[in-house]
Design a protein around this motif. Structure first.
Motif, PDB file in Angstrom:
ATOM      1  N   GLN A   6      -8.842  -2.784   8.151  1.00  0.00           N
ATOM      2  CA  GLN A   6      -8.900  -4.114   7.550  1.00  0.00           C
ATOM      3  C   GLN A   6     -10.209  -4.345   6.796  1.00  0.00           C
ATOM      4  O   GLN A   6     -10.294  -5.259   5.960  1.00  0.00           O
ATOM      5  CB  GLN A   6      -8.715  -5.202   8.617  1.00  0.00           C
ATOM      6  N   ASN A   7     -11.212  -3.525   7.066  1.00  0.00           N
ATOM      7  CA  ASN A   7     -12.506  -3.661   6.386  1.00  0.00           C
ATOM      8  C   ASN A   7     -12.584  -2.852   5.101  1.00  0.00           C
ATOM      9  O   ASN A   7     -13.578  -2.935   4.374  1.00  0.00           O
ATOM     10  CB  ASN A   7     -13.640  -3.228   7.321  1.00  0.00           C
ATOM     11  N   ILE A   8     -11.568  -2.046   4.826  1.00  0.00           N
ATOM     12  CA  ILE A   8     -11.532  -1.222   3.621  1.00  0.00           C
ATOM     13  C   ILE A   8     -10.590  -1.883   2.627  1.00  0.00           C
ATOM     14  O   ILE A   8      -9.389  -1.962   2.851  1.00  0.00           O
ATOM     15  CB  ILE A   8     -11.053   0.215   3.935  1.00  0.00           C
ATOM     16  N   ARG A   9     -11.142  -2.337   1.531  1.00  0.00           N
ATOM     17  CA  ARG A   9     -10.332  -3.037   0.527  1.00  0.00           C
ATOM     18  C   ARG A   9     -10.105  -2.199  -0.727  1.00  0.00           C
ATOM     19  O   ARG A   9      -9.216  -2.488  -1.511  1.00  0.00           O
ATOM     20  CB  ARG A   9     -10.992  -4.360   0.150  1.00  0.00           C
ATOM     21  N   SER A  10     -10.937  -1.169  -0.917  1.00  0.00           N
ATOM     22  CA  SER A  10     -10.808  -0.350  -2.126  1.00  0.00           C
ATOM     23  C   SER A  10     -11.166   1.094  -1.814  1.00  0.00           C
ATOM     24  O   SER A  10     -12.077   1.370  -1.027  1.00  0.00           O
ATOM     25  CB  SER A  10     -11.697  -0.887  -3.246  1.00  0.00           C
ATOM     26  N   VAL A  11     -10.420   2.013  -2.446  1.00  0.00           N
ATOM     27  CA  VAL A  11     -10.586   3.446  -2.206  1.00  0.00           C
ATOM     28  C   VAL A  11     -10.582   4.174  -3.547  1.00  0.00           C
ATOM     29  O   VAL A  11      -9.749   3.890  -4.410  1.00  0.00           O
ATOM     30  CB  VAL A  11      -9.436   4.003  -1.332  1.00  0.00           C
ATOM     31  N   HIS A  67      -0.628   5.191  -1.418  1.00  0.00           N
ATOM     32  CA  HIS A  67       0.081   3.921  -1.585  1.00  0.00           C
ATOM     33  C   HIS A  67       1.302   3.840  -0.674  1.00  0.00           C
ATOM     34  O   HIS A  67       1.670   2.751  -0.210  1.00  0.00           O
ATOM     35  CB  HIS A  67       0.492   3.749  -3.046  1.00  0.00           C
ATOM     36  N   ARG A  68       1.927   4.971  -0.409  1.00  0.00           N
ATOM     37  CA  ARG A  68       3.094   5.007   0.485  1.00  0.00           C
ATOM     38  C   ARG A  68       2.724   4.572   1.899  1.00  0.00           C
ATOM     39  O   ARG A  68       3.488   3.881   2.583  1.00  0.00           O
ATOM     40  CB  ARG A  68       3.675   6.433   0.497  1.00  0.00           C
ATOM     41  N   HIS A  69       1.535   4.954   2.358  1.00  0.00           N
ATOM     42  CA  HIS A  69       1.142   4.715   3.744  1.00  0.00           C
ATOM     43  C   HIS A  69       0.133   3.585   3.911  1.00  0.00           C
ATOM     44  O   HIS A  69      -0.059   3.101   5.039  1.00  0.00           O
ATOM     45  CB  HIS A  69       0.564   6.008   4.339  1.00  0.00           C
ATOM     46  N   TRP A  70      -0.516   3.186   2.816  1.00  0.00           N
ATOM     47  CA  TRP A  70      -1.570   2.164   2.900  1.00  0.00           C
ATOM     48  C   TRP A  70      -1.500   1.316   1.632  1.00  0.00           C
ATOM     49  O   TRP A  70      -2.396   1.351   0.792  1.00  0.00           O
ATOM     50  CB  TRP A  70      -2.918   2.841   3.045  1.00  0.00           C
ATOM     51  N   PRO A  71      -0.423   0.541   1.479  1.00  0.00           N
ATOM     52  CA  PRO A  71      -0.217  -0.184   0.221  1.00  0.00           C
ATOM     53  C   PRO A  71      -1.239  -1.286  -0.028  1.00  0.00           C
ATOM     54  O   PRO A  71      -1.484  -1.654  -1.186  1.00  0.00           O
ATOM     55  CB  PRO A  71       1.192  -0.761   0.378  1.00  0.00           C
ATOM     56  N   GLU A  72      -1.849  -1.803   1.037  1.00  0.00           N
ATOM     57  CA  GLU A  72      -2.704  -2.979   0.888  1.00  0.00           C
ATOM     58  C   GLU A  72      -3.988  -2.696   0.119  1.00  0.00           C
ATOM     59  O   GLU A  72      -4.546  -3.581  -0.525  1.00  0.00           O
ATOM     60  CB  GLU A  72      -3.077  -3.549   2.268  1.00  0.00           C
ATOM     61  N   VAL A  73      -4.485  -1.481   0.197  1.00  0.00           N
ATOM     62  CA  VAL A  73      -5.810  -1.193  -0.341  1.00  0.00           C
ATOM     63  C   VAL A  73      -5.738  -0.919  -1.843  1.00  0.00           C
ATOM     64  O   VAL A  73      -4.764  -0.342  -2.337  1.00  0.00           O
ATOM     65  CB  VAL A  73      -6.444  -0.004   0.415  1.00  0.00           C
ATOM     66  N   GLU A  74      -6.757  -1.367  -2.592  1.00  0.00           N
ATOM     67  CA  GLU A  74      -6.839  -1.050  -4.017  1.00  0.00           C
ATOM     68  C   GLU A  74      -7.187   0.423  -4.177  1.00  0.00           C
ATOM     69  O   GLU A  74      -8.059   0.943  -3.481  1.00  0.00           O
ATOM     70  CB  GLU A  74      -7.913  -1.905  -4.699  1.00  0.00           C
ATOM     71  N   LYS A  75      -6.504   1.086  -5.107  1.00  0.00           N
ATOM     72  CA  LYS A  75      -6.721   2.517  -5.299  1.00  0.00           C
ATOM     73  C   LYS A  75      -7.222   2.809  -6.704  1.00  0.00           C
ATOM     74  O   LYS A  75      -6.696   2.274  -7.678  1.00  0.00           O
ATOM     75  CB  LYS A  75      -5.411   3.277  -5.056  1.00  0.00           C
TER      76      LYS A  75
END
Length: 199
Positions: free
Chosen positions: A122-127, A144-152
């Protein structure tokens, strides 16, 4: 279809343009919470030097390296790449480690619990995804398949003499690109990856 046939099959100008436009992409970069370094045996030094440049430019605070032991090696890809990253100037205590993954899917699946335990997902917003140019958007599509919430974001590297847009003129570059390109639709159909960037 064999890799040989993939490498030598005729390509139209439209096919080349489509691969350049949709697959062989880098995105604009901005400071991210995490650099995701996907395992490889290719261009390790170049990959580590690129990560070190991003670190010096303040473009990530933490990183994770994911990759298991491949045939012919006694060390995991993670061990080899992390050593190169620390040699290039990235503090070892800022690099999380995943030593079992043998596929891009496993890179993500096995890394998420490690990231969560160390930092909290929850503390990671961008990768920023960093990997080989020919694999290209399949890295963030898997993430994106496994962690859609984070900006890539995506940055890819290679050491081919041919410019990226002329990949089809180099036999080995062509083979690698087409090998990865041919995985996209089957992997989407099987649920291994999800469309990214989203339309």
């Amino acid at each position: 279809m064999s890799d040989l046939h993939r490498a030598t099959r005729p390509l139209t100008a439209n096919e080349i343009a489509e691969i350049n436009r949709t697959h062989l992409i880098d995105t604009p970069l901005r400071p991210a919470d995490l650099l995701f370094m996907f395992g490889t045996r290719e261009d390790v030094g170049l990959r580590a030097d690129t990560a070190a440049r991003l670190w010096r430019e303040g473009l990530f605070r933490w990183s994770i390296v994911s990759g298991g032991v491949t045939p012919g090696s006694e060390q995991s890809e993670c061990t080899i790449i992390k050593a190169a990253m620390t040699k290039a100037g990235i503090p070892a205590d800022r690099i999380l480690e995943e030593h079992l993954a043998m596929t891009t899917g496993e890179n993500v699946i096995f890394s998420l619990p490690i990231i969560d335990a160390a930092l909290g997902l929850q503390n990671i917003r961008s990768v920023i995804c960093l990997g080989n140019s020919w694999t290209a958007r399949r890295y963030p599509m898997t993430l994106h398949r496994h962690w859609p919430e984070v900006e890539k974001m995506l940055l890819t590297v290679d050491s081919f003499a041919a410019p990226r847009a002329l990949w089809h003129t180099d036999t080995e570059f062509r083979r690698r690109v087409l090998h990865e390109w041919d995985k996209i639709e089957p992997y989407k159909a099987r649920g291994f990856i999800t469309e990214w960037p989203e339309a």
